[in-house]
Design an enzyme around this catalytic site. Sequence first.
Site, PDB file in Angstrom:
ATOM      1  N   ASP A   7     -76.941   5.362 -24.893  1.00 40.66           N
ATOM      2  CA  ASP A   7     -77.455   5.715 -23.582  1.00 40.66           C
ATOM      3  C   ASP A   7     -76.885   4.695 -22.595  1.00 40.66           C
ATOM      4  O   ASP A   7     -76.337   3.660 -22.996  1.00 40.66           O
ATOM      5  CB  ASP A   7     -78.987   5.677 -23.615  1.00 40.66           C
ATOM      6  N   ASP A   9     -78.275   3.963 -18.749  1.00 42.77           N
ATOM      7  CA  ASP A   9     -79.139   3.275 -17.790  1.00 42.77           C
ATOM      8  C   ASP A   9     -80.293   2.552 -18.475  1.00 42.77           C
ATOM      9  O   ASP A   9     -81.022   3.135 -19.275  1.00 42.77           O
ATOM     10  CB  ASP A   9     -79.679   4.284 -16.782  1.00 42.77           C
ATOM     11  N   ASP A 183     -83.223   3.224 -24.268  1.00 43.10           N
ATOM     12  CA  ASP A 183     -84.408   2.532 -23.744  1.00 43.10           C
ATOM     13  C   ASP A 183     -85.577   3.456 -23.505  1.00 43.10           C
ATOM     14  O   ASP A 183     -86.678   2.993 -23.213  1.00 43.10           O
ATOM     15  CB  ASP A 183     -84.063   1.877 -22.396  1.00 43.10           C
TER      16      ASP A 183
END
Length: 222
Positions: A7, A9, A183
């Site tokens: 991922d 961001d 996250d």
Amino acid sequence: MNLCLFDLDHTLLPIDSDYAWGEFVIGLGWVEAAAFRRGNDAFYAQYREGRLDIDAYIDFATKPLRARSADELALAHRRFMSEVIGPALRPQALDLVARHRRRGDRLALVTSTNDFITAPIAAAFGIDTLIATRLERDAGWRFTGRIEGTPAFREGKVARVGQWLAESGASWSDFDRVSVYSDSLNDLPLLERATEPVAVNPSPDLEALARERGWRIMKLFE
């Protein structure tokens, strides 16, 4: 053969590039600042709460881009990379990607943020394969405000990775290890496909789930 999916961001970057681009557009004077910031903040809150209407968000986020020429967009994005993304590239994130590359893993950046914003960021990390939400363009190559195909969001990430693998004659089961770094609980469908799920700088709800399931937790940024 091993697969590694990142991922972007708050995983490889300590910021949200999509939200940051919205703030950058405000700074360019392309929008009415107060109204656009209210919308940007509201959609970002929806994303973090796991209830984002991604079609509505893409329509909102691309409005400032639709009347801009290709040259204007390219110049703005070069400034964005220099002023916003460059300072957010952390050595520990670059090293994480490099370690997997040295191991010979097949790498992909898998992000719900759109391909216009993220293509140069993937290049900055040296990741050749970008699986992002694709922005539809018209015959004149201008953004329409719609998504092309399946958005790389939640279950759509799993579908898009599967499509990418199939295009090269591969499948999930071909890999001895599948590492996924994220996250956000929005990426739970992708994390659950991993043999090595890693919660990186996790949100509180993902951290709680990771501890419950015994997944590795990595605090890449303080």
